[in-house]
Design an enzyme around this catalytic site. Structure first.
Site, mmCIF file in Angstrom:
data_model
loop_
_atom_site.group_PDB
_atom_site.id
_atom_site.type_symbol
_atom_site.label_atom_id
_atom_site.label_comp_id
_atom_site.label_asym_id
_atom_site.label_seq_id
_atom_site.Cartn_x
_atom_site.Cartn_y
_atom_site.Cartn_z
ATOM 1 N N ASP A 10 0.598 -0.949 -0.334
ATOM 2 C CA ASP A 10 0.200 -0.022 0.098
ATOM 3 C C ASP A 10 1.029 1.093 -0.205
ATOM 4 O O ASP A 10 1.723 1.584 0.553
ATOM 5 C CB ASP A 10 -0.830 -0.254 0.893
ATOM 6 N N THR A 11 0.528 1.943 -1.018
ATOM 7 C CA THR A 11 1.250 3.380 -0.706
ATOM 8 C C THR A 11 0.560 4.631 -0.158
ATOM 9 O O THR A 11 -0.744 4.515 -1.468
ATOM 10 C CB THR A 11 1.825 3.320 -2.052
ATOM 11 N N GLY A 70 -0.008 6.828 -11.921
ATOM 12 C CA GLY A 70 -0.577 8.082 -10.703
ATOM 13 C C GLY A 70 0.115 9.526 -10.732
ATOM 14 O O GLY A 70 -0.763 10.108 -12.024
ATOM 15 N N LYS A 103 12.837 5.559 -12.879
ATOM 16 C CA LYS A 103 12.629 5.517 -10.966
ATOM 17 C C LYS A 103 12.187 3.969 -10.071
ATOM 18 O O LYS A 103 12.275 4.074 -8.971
ATOM 19 C CB LYS A 103 11.098 5.262 -11.515
#
Ligand code: IMP
Length: 196
Positions: A68-69, A154, A176
């Site tokens: 979860d971020t 996102g 990234k």
């Protein structure tokens, strides 16, 4: 070694496979026939990651990890945090999980602040051989005043990691992954799994 990553996001699955390497066969929820929406009702990233991993273990009996971020913006007291995916939706300003609406809301909220410091934080919960483990990855940076680039997903077009003059959406996947929150948390997971 085969392990389930509790996600339906093909983008994330590819990122994580790249980091974990050939040694692990990482399968997603679709691969184990899990089509239901796994509840994410906790009020912390740790709670949500554990909730998802426990769900897979309980319903499918498989060792598994889940992540979860949250995007934590200093001037906004750490918001949107655990609500990052549904930021605009919860404010009544967009469809569920709309990155476009989320970024629009974030840029508007930050208009009146000079402090644009932010960080992405990922928590990975691993259920492995009857034990639970948590791994955290943080990427510090700033929120740009407008969108740049076309890569990623996102909030990538508005998040510029510290020490770089390009945002995530202007980087290759490899660039990234080497510095991202999820990349760092996944490196910790990989080290753990390779040593166990
Ligand atoms: P999740 O917990 O990984 O689904 O992340 C929650 C939300 O944070 C996502 O819906 C995205 O909007 C955002 N997010 C997560 N990771 C990233 C990233 O690497 N770049 C940009 N946005 C991200």
């Amino acid at each position: 070694m085969k392990i389930v990553f509790a996600t339906n996001n093909a983008h994330k699955l590819a990122e994580v496979r790249q980091i974990l390497g050939q040694q692990f066969q990482v399968v997603g929820l679709a691969d184990i026939g899990c089509t239901e929406d796994i509840p994410e009702t906790a009020d912390t990233l740790e709670g949500n990651a554990l909730q998802k991993a426990r769900y897979v273990k309980e319903h499918y009996g498989l060792d598994c990890f889940a992540d979860d971020t949250g995007l934590e913006v200093e001037a906004l007291g750490g918001a949107p945090g655990v609500h990052t995916a549904r930021y605009a939706e919860l404010a009544g300003e967009g469809d569920s999980h709309s990155s476009d609406a989320n970024m629009r809301l974030l840029l508007r909220k930050l208009e009146k602040y000079n402090n644009r410091n932010a960080r992405f934080r990922t928590v990975i919960a691993l259920l492995y051989q009857g034990e639970e483990y948590l791994f955290e990855g943080i990427c510090e940076g700033t929120i740009l005043t407008e969108r740049h680039g076309t890569e990623g997903f996102g909030y990538d077009p508005v998040f510029q990691p510290k020490g770089y003059d390009r945002c995530f959406a202007q980087m290759t996947a490899d660039e990234k992954n080497a510095i991202s929150h999820r990349g760092r948390a996944t490196q910790k997971l990989a080290e753990f799994l390779k040593n166990s």
